[in-house]
Design a protein around this motif. Structure first.
Motif, PDB file in Angstrom:
ATOM      1  N   SER A   1      -6.749  -5.116   3.463  1.00  0.00           N
ATOM      2  CA  SER A   1      -6.105  -3.805   3.483  1.00  0.00           C
ATOM      3  C   SER A   1      -7.127  -2.732   3.119  1.00  0.00           C
ATOM      4  O   SER A   1      -7.682  -2.746   2.014  1.00  0.00           O
ATOM      5  CB  SER A   1      -4.930  -3.768   2.506  1.00  0.00           C
ATOM      6  N   LEU A   2      -7.381  -1.799   4.040  1.00  0.00           N
ATOM      7  CA  LEU A   2      -8.336  -0.728   3.770  1.00  0.00           C
ATOM      8  C   LEU A   2      -7.859   0.193   2.642  1.00  0.00           C
ATOM      9  O   LEU A   2      -8.657   0.562   1.766  1.00  0.00           O
ATOM     10  CB  LEU A   2      -8.607   0.072   5.044  1.00  0.00           C
TER      11      LEU A   2
ATOM     12  N   LYS B   1     -18.965   0.373   9.596  1.00  0.00           N
ATOM     13  CA  LYS B   1     -17.749   1.137   9.349  1.00  0.00           C
ATOM     14  C   LYS B   1     -17.187   0.737   7.978  1.00  0.00           C
ATOM     15  O   LYS B   1     -17.414  -0.391   7.513  1.00  0.00           O
ATOM     16  CB  LYS B   1     -16.705   0.854  10.430  1.00  0.00           C
ATOM     17  N   ILE B   2     -16.437   1.636   7.360  1.00  0.00           N
ATOM     18  CA  ILE B   2     -15.884   1.337   6.037  1.00  0.00           C
ATOM     19  C   ILE B   2     -14.934   0.146   6.094  1.00  0.00           C
ATOM     20  O   ILE B   2     -14.942  -0.706   5.202  1.00  0.00           O
ATOM     21  CB  ILE B   2     -15.202   2.578   5.429  1.00  0.00           C
ATOM     22  N   TYR B   3     -14.146   0.039   7.161  1.00  0.00           N
ATOM     23  CA  TYR B   3     -13.226  -1.101   7.265  1.00  0.00           C
ATOM     24  C   TYR B   3     -13.994  -2.410   7.406  1.00  0.00           C
ATOM     25  O   TYR B   3     -13.541  -3.476   6.946  1.00  0.00           O
ATOM     26  CB  TYR B   3     -12.231  -0.906   8.410  1.00  0.00           C
ATOM     27  N   GLU B   4     -15.191  -2.354   8.020  1.00  0.00           N
ATOM     28  CA  GLU B   4     -16.017  -3.560   8.146  1.00  0.00           C
ATOM     29  C   GLU B   4     -16.560  -3.972   6.781  1.00  0.00           C
ATOM     30  O   GLU B   4     -16.642  -5.175   6.467  1.00  0.00           O
ATOM     31  CB  GLU B   4     -17.168  -3.309   9.117  1.00  0.00           C
TER      32      GLU B   4
ATOM     33  N   ASN C   1      -9.944   1.011  -0.776  1.00  0.00           N
ATOM     34  CA  ASN C   1     -10.247   2.368  -1.233  1.00  0.00           C
ATOM     35  C   ASN C   1      -9.793   2.600  -2.669  1.00  0.00           C
ATOM     36  O   ASN C   1     -10.489   3.237  -3.464  1.00  0.00           O
ATOM     37  CB  ASN C   1      -9.584   3.386  -0.312  1.00  0.00           C
TER      38      ASN C   1
ATOM     39  N   ALA D   1     -15.050  -3.320   3.932  1.00  0.00           N
ATOM     40  CA  ALA D   1     -13.887  -3.839   3.206  1.00  0.00           C
ATOM     41  C   ALA D   1     -13.635  -5.304   3.566  1.00  0.00           C
ATOM     42  O   ALA D   1     -13.428  -6.147   2.682  1.00  0.00           O
ATOM     43  CB  ALA D   1     -12.647  -2.997   3.530  1.00  0.00           C
ATOM     44  N   GLU D   2     -13.663  -5.620   4.856  1.00  0.00           N
ATOM     45  CA  GLU D   2     -13.435  -7.002   5.297  1.00  0.00           C
ATOM     46  C   GLU D   2     -14.532  -7.931   4.805  1.00  0.00           C
ATOM     47  O   GLU D   2     -14.269  -9.088   4.467  1.00  0.00           O
ATOM     48  CB  GLU D   2     -13.346  -7.048   6.820  1.00  0.00           C
TER      49      GLU D   2
ATOM     50  N   ASP E   1       0.835  -1.210   0.000  1.00  0.00           N
ATOM     51  CA  ASP E   1       0.000   0.000   0.000  1.00  0.00           C
ATOM     52  C   ASP E   1       0.863   1.252   0.000  1.00  0.00           C
ATOM     53  O   ASP E   1       0.582   2.215  -0.728  1.00  0.00           O
ATOM     54  CB  ASP E   1      -0.910   0.012   1.239  1.00  0.00           C
TER      55      ASP E   1
END
Length: 337
Positions: free
Chosen positions: A312-313, A300-303, A317, A305-306, A15
């Motif tokens: 990797s967030l 949440k955005i990270y949730e 993105n 993504a997972e 990243d």
């Protein structure tokens, strides 16, 4: 615009490298890989002008990847990023004409300086790189062309190979092998029993043209049969599997094995049937699901993504923005969330 491939198995480091490269005008990361084999597959699909690779990868080292590039005389500048100041590795890298050998952790300033020092080599590779991109575009769009267009377009590519200003005989032979290999793979993808005739070593322009025309004749004959047979069901089954496993990191080799096809045949077959590469298609499925989940403000955005398989967030993105031209946060704002 110089296209860049980053091969690094540690997501956070990958990243960081991608973000550093994207800060430079005229450079765009078009591919990311975590292993030597995946990197090599992307090299042959994306034809980057710059490779940035770690030495230590899960399946082989980055020098093996660079060795393959050198062996096929591909117009790619290579930069190595290593966690160890290993003199034998550095010696080997020099023999492979690696442009730069950087030690981790690397700074943005250091990486940018190494890329700028490689600009003259990158510029010298512009013409042969465009030839490889033209080859790939032709192969990808073969189902769209009628027979006359197929022969006209492939003849232009053949003339470009033999008319190259570099005069490098080894590179010319390599490009002939790449074109012939890709066309043979296209035929085998729709007609697995096909066995191509052996191409005569050192074939001249006219001999090579006849050989390539033979492959195209076979592809035209078999494609009409393929378009109506049950291979469509194989791809449909693969797509259904992908939809049910969006939360996993699926490799092309894995889905090819599920489909009882070799990875190379499956990749060609999938692109001819869907019009997109496996990676682009799978990422689109994941982004469609991500958009659905993002409409739930409690997540949440990270949730999100997972949930669609991204560990990797920043990578999530990037892929989201590539597909929708906006970040996940901007998407939510556009919905008033």
């Amino acid at each position: 615009m110089y296209q860049v491939l980053v091969v690094e198995d540690e997501p956070l480091i990958r990243d960081a490298i991608v973000e550093m490269v994207q800060q430079m005008d005229g450079f765009k990361v078009t591919g990311e890989a975590a292993s030597c084999e995946e990197g090599w597959r992307l090299v042959q699909e994306l034809w980057p002008t710059l490779l940035i690779t770690d030495i230590q990868l899960p399946d082989a080292d980055g020098l093996e990847l660079i060795h393959r590039i050198r062996e096929q005389k591909l117009p790619i500048v290579s930069i190595i990023v290593s966690g160890h100041d290993n003199f034998p590795y550095a010696q080997h890298a020099i023999r492979l004409h690696v442009s730069e050998y950087l030690l981790k952790p690397i700074s943005e300033q250091e990486l940018h300086a190494s890329i700028k020092r490689s600009l003259s080599r990158l510029e010298s590779f512009a013409e042969p790189n465009q030839l490889l991109l033209d080859m790939q575009a032709f192969v990808d769009r073969m189902p769209e062309y009628h027979s006359v267009q197929l022969f006209e377009r492939v003849d232009r590519i053949i003339d470009a190979i033999f008319g190259s200003r570099s005069g490098d005989q080894g590179a010319m032979i390599s490009y002939c092998n790449i074109l012939a290999g890709k066309l043979a793979d296209c035929v085998k993808a729709i007609y697995p029993a096909f066995r191509e005739a052996e191409m005569q070593p050192g074939a001249g322009r006219q001999q090579f043209r006849m050989y390539v025309h033979g492959l195209l004749h076979e592809w035209i004959k078999q494609y009409s049969l393929f378009a109506g047979n049950n291979m469509k069901l194989v791809i449909a089954r693969a797509c259904d599997y992908m939809e049910r496993h969006l939360h996993e990191e699926i490799a092309l080799s894995q889905i090819a094995e599920y489909s009882n096809l070799s990875a190379s045949y499956f990749g060609v077959l999938f692109k001819q049937h869907t019009g997109r590469s496996f990676v682009n298609y799978f990422n689109q499925l994941r982004m469609d699901k991500a958009m659905e989940l993002l409409r739930n403000p409690d997540l949440k955005i990270y949730e999100v993504a997972e949930s669609v398989g991204f560990v990797s967030l920043p990578y999530f993105n990037r892929v989201f923005k590539q597909q929708l031209s906006m970040t996940p946060n901007e998407y939510r704002k556009s919905l008033g969330l």
